[in-house]
Scaffold this active site. Structure first.
Site, PDB file in Angstrom:
ATOM      1  N   GLU A   1      -4.498  42.350 -19.989  1.00 42.05           N
ATOM      2  CA  GLU A   1      -5.139  41.264 -20.974  1.00 42.05           C
ATOM      3  C   GLU A   1      -4.847  40.330 -19.543  1.00 42.05           C
ATOM      4  OE1 GLU A   1      -4.111  39.194 -24.066  1.00 42.05           O
ATOM      5  OE2 GLU A   1      -6.393  37.464 -24.089  1.00 42.05           O
ATOM      6  N   ASP A   2      -4.477  40.057 -19.164  1.00 45.24           N
ATOM      7  CA  ASP A   2      -3.922  39.170 -18.078  1.00 45.24           C
ATOM      8  C   ASP A   2      -2.965  39.473 -16.704  1.00 45.24           C
ATOM      9  OD1 ASP A   2      -3.961  37.428 -20.628  1.00 45.24           O
ATOM     10  OD2 ASP A   2      -1.564  37.331 -20.955  1.00 45.24           O
TER      11      ASP A   2
END
Ligand code: MN
Length: 752
Positions: free
Chosen positions: A97-98
């Protein structure tokens, strides 16, 4: 989301590296017994990838970001009891996600099994946005539950992630704290509860309370601290004789007093309207036995008998969750006994195995299931199965489902038996019809009644734990709209709604045919444009609604001749003249049109000829209350109080159906209102109350019922008032009487 990017350069880099490694080693230690050949390499790889991917990121608190995934992995292992696979996924839970790392990278490095879990984690990451559109929110909730049914590990890792974020919420902005906390109490705490993770559930609730209501939290925490010494002394006194007797009987055991969670103390204060000092059960006694699975049940009852030899038990507060475990797998024996000094004390008795299930829920459940002969399908499995069944039904309206399902999460359970003696677990408050749907959707749909303990009862009959129920069905029976009023389970609700929709669709088909023929006369097709034009004209929100209204005769299509035809398109006539049809389906419209946009609807307390409305039964508004009008689908306009328990949901979901409403000033009509008073029972108290009502204030009282027990009385008064002001005055005067401790308004529908 929760990280800020800072330059990699940092003076304390060496110190930080040491700290990170220390945390990682602690994780390895926790996993020690479970690490098999090759696991160590995989763990190391996961740690390296995460550390590298997050290397330039810091959390709001300033600490290196990698400490977060490592902490989550430790929670997953130490507090939830999961193994290596889950630890690896926890380490990697934020990278896709990051950071730049992709799902393909993960699959390449670790294989498909891991990639799937990480994918699940990424998808449900931060999806429950309470401020988001409710439909999106509901869809996300459903996504989470689907994942749960798919691989529960995803949810367990997500819970660990949430727990760590809650533990470190202090450095976030106030707004973020509130948002994360409300999400937590809205969905994660109930989920943890349902999965049997009691420790995590309590901690999540406590932390959420700490941030949403800091004053309450601090007050209770302070109270607990101040009373700790007394409590310890009392617990020791209570435990002493039991301990000696258990030793004499050569039990291997652990016995201790455990303080209740702050959140649950607060709940008690709130629901029972008592102050902290008045909550007597601030702790419970726990006895954990070392026993074998063959002997544990017997041993627990032996201990129960020892405890009750010293202290008198309260018969209605014995809970045997050993013979019949809770739906989430919880097993234990609970009893409440009269301790020294006349205080009720709860005692929980369980084996070490049961204790592990109580603390680690689902995970421990799996552990004990492996290597055992296949028993009957465990309750948790059947819960997951049931969940999958509902979620996979494509016609489930997600928003409704969310509401219904949340209710299921919070309610208590009862046990109902089939005629053959099989047991089903249903939420408290479930009816005969819920039971029928629980057995099978088709049985529910054709249910006409039931026999409860051999006695014939209607569909709406509420069941009690221990009831034996035989469902009576008929092939002619069909579900109807009013069934929704008395089913309580998510399954029954979603199935009934599904049937009704199907039914509507079937009827609407006829309407579609009628419309098609009429349009043929005009030589235009049943095209999207033409249908939209008609929907617009007849104020129907969907073609389905339009067809349905035509089929049942609410729309007779007479005005179709007024429509202009250009080629194959029709367009609606100018709408000055009031036509027949518009009046026919105008109950809703009337309300929409009467108050010009932005203006307020003035109501008089009684329906006038101009505007039809009803005062909602759920909150029974009276003049002076803040109110709003709500356009219902079948019963016209309803007036609710803005502090009505249903208001938040109505306002949030159906903003377009809200009508601003104000009371007209008049004192001609009076309204029935309820006032509940609590106080010390003393001669003449009724006299004093009636003096105030009929004497001083000259109000009309319809009923007064008083219930008195152990020197405390509770009175329910139904009285006619003209408006809020009068009611407030009455409450004020009653409260100032000697011996009255509590006066509050209530709605008669909530009386038992
Ligand atoms: Mn995270």
């Amino acid at each position: 989301m929760e990280n800020v990017i800072v330059p990699a350069y940092n003076k304390n880099e060496e110190e930080e590296k040491k700290l990170i490694l220390r945390e990682y080693r602690a994780l390895l230690r926790a996993l020690k017994q479970r690490i098999k050949k090759g696991d160590k390499r995989l763990l190391r790889r996961a740690f390296e990838i995460a550390a590298d991917a997050h290397k330039d990121m810091r959390r709001k608190s300033g600490e290196p970001y990698i400490l977060h995934p490592v902490a989550v992995a430790r929670i997953v292992v130490e507090e939830i009891g999961l193994g290596v696979t889950s630890a690896i996924c926890a380490l990697l839970h934020d990278v896709v996600e990051d950071t730049e790392v992709t799902l393909e990278d993960i699959e390449h490095e670790f294989g498909e099994r891991f990639a799937k879990i990480i994918d699940g984690l990424t998808k449900i990451s931060n999806v429950v946005d309470l401020k988001a559109d409710t439909t999106i929110q509901a869809e996300n909730f459903r996504k989470i539950l689907l994942t749960l049914a798919d691989d529960p590990r995803v949810i367990l890792i997500k819970l660990a992630d949430r727990l760590h974020n809650m533990r470190t919420l202090g450095s976030m902005s106030r707004e973020k704290q509130l948002k994360v906390s409300s999400e937590t109490s809205y969905i994660y705490a109930p989920l943890a509860h349902r999965l049997g993770l009691y420790e995590i559930k309590s901690e999540l609730e406590d932390l959420a309370l700490k941030y949403t209501q800091p004053e309450v939290y601090t007050e209770i925490a302070k109270g607990l601290k101040e009373t700790r010494r007394d409590r310890t002394r009392y617990i020791n006194e209570f435990i002493k004789p039991i301990k000696e007797e258990l030793q004499r009987n050569e039990f291997e055991f652990d016995i201790y007093g455990r303080p209740k969670a702050i959140h649950s103390i607060w709940n008690k204060m709130r629901t029972k309207h008592v102050a902290f000092e008045e909550v007597y059960d601030l702790f419970a006694i726990r006895i954990i036995l070392d026993s074998t699975p063959e002997r544990e049940k017997e041993d627990c009852w032996k201990v129960y008998s020892i405890v009750t030899n010293f202290y008198r038990p309260s018969p209605e507060r014995l809970r045997d969750w050993i013979s019949v475990p809770k739906g989430n797998g919880y097993e234990a024996l609970h009893t409440t006994v009269m301790g020294p000094g006349g205080r009720w004390v709860e005692v929980q008795i369980r084996s070490a195995r049961m204790n592990e299930i109580a603390e680690k829920g689902l995970a421990a459940h799996w552990k004990y299931k492996e290597g055992q002969p296949i028993q009957q399908e465990s309750k948790l499995d059947s819960w997951l199965h049931h969940l999958r069944e509902i979620l996979n039904n494509p016609d489930t309206d997600t928003l409704d489902f969310l509401q219904d399902f949340k209710l299921d999460l919070f309610t208590e359970e009862m046990y109902i038996y089939t005629p053959k003696g099989d047991m089903r677990v249903l939420p408290k408050g479930a009816t005969a019809l819920d039971f029928a749907f629980d057995i099978h959707s088709e049985l529910g749909a054709h249910c006409i009644g039931a026999k409860v303990n051999y006695r014939l009862v209607p569909l709406s009959h509420p069941l009690k734990s221990g009831d034996q129920v035989e469902v009576i069905s008929s092939s002619k029976q069909r579900p109807s709209e009013d069934w929704l009023a008395f089913v309580t389970t998510a399954k029954a609700k979603s199935r009934i709604k599904y049937y009704l929709k199907e039914e509507k669709r079937r009827i609407a088909d006829d309407g579609k045919g009628i419309l098609q023929r009429k349009l043929e006369h005009l030589k235009v097709p049943l095209s999207q444009h033409n249908v939209a034009e008609l929907c617009n004209y007849y104020k129907k929100s969907s073609p389905l609604d339009l067809y349905y209204a035509i089929a049942v005769g609410n729309i007779d299509l007479k005005e179709l001749k007024d429509f202009a035809v250009h080629g194959d398109k029709i367009s609606q006539p100018a709408r000055e003249q009031k036509t027949e049809a518009r009046r026919a389906h105008a109950e809703e419209e009337q309300v929409k049109q009467k108050p010009a946009k932005g203006a307020e609807l003035i109501i008089f307390g009684e329906s006038s000829d101009k505007i039809l409305y009803k005062l909602a039964q759920c909150c029974q508004p009276i003049p002076g209350d803040d109110v709003f009008g709500f356009i219902t689908s079948g019963e016209g306009l309803k007036i609710h109080r803005t502090d009505c328990p249903n208001a938040a949901q109505l306002l949030a979901h159906y903003g377009h159906r809200i009508v601003k409403t104000k009371w007209a000033k008049n004192k001609e009509i009076s309204f029935l209102s309820g006032v509940r008073i609590i106080g010390l029972d003393d001669v003449g108290v009724i006299q004093k109350i009636t003096n105030v009502i009929s004497g001083d204030l000259k109000m009309n009282m319809r009923s007064l019922s008083i219930d008195s027990k152990d020197g405390i009385f509770e009175g329910n008064i139904m009285v006619y008032v003209h408006d809020r002001e009068e009611l407030d005055e009455l409450c004020h005067q009653l409260a100032s009487l000697d011996g009255i401790t509590n006066v509050e308004r209530f709605e008669s529908s909530e009386t038992k």
